[in-house]
Design a protein around this motif. Structure first.
Motif: not given
Length: 124
Positions: A33-41, A88-91
């Motif tokens: 679920g988390r990956l789907k939300r952020v995969a493009k970013r 920019l820094f969150g991940f």
């Protein structure tokens, strides 16, 4: 990239990781679920998925599975050194943890794991 990652997980982080890993089905659902939300970013989405498939592979040694699951747990859990909502820094902390884990077990992540990760990302 892994040079800057030398700190150990805090006691609270390790307990949160252990707790989340006890329920494998919930952990898998949370991860996907988390990956789907952020995969493009995030540029390391393919590495995350390859690590996931390696950790789920019954042929993967237990030590490797635990290393990868701990790193993936850090990605999933809200306990974070840098909040993921920071532009920019969150991940960056998540990327550092994943990179360190993958570097430690690189020989165990196979071409098949990476190909499967590419396929799944293409479907997201």
């Amino acid at each position: 990239m892994t040079e800057g990652f030398s700190a150990r997980f805090s006691r609270e982080e390790m307990e949160a990781i252990r707790k989340s890993l006890r329920d494998e089905a919930k952990f898998g659902a949370d991860f996907m679920g988390r990956l789907k939300r952020v995969a493009k970013r995030i540029p390391f989405a393919e590495d995350l998925l390859a690590a996931w498939f390696c950790a789920r592979d019954p042929a993967t040694p237990r030590r490797v599975r635990m290393t990868l699951l701990a790193a993936l747990g850090y990605f999933v859990l809200p306990v974070d050194a840098l909040p993921d909502i920071m532009p920019l820094f969150g991940f960056t902390d998540d990327a550092a943890v994943i990179a360190a884990a993958i570097a430690a077990v690189a020989g165990s992540i196979t071409v098949e794991h990476r190909e499967r990760a590419k396929q799944v990302l293409a479907e997201l």
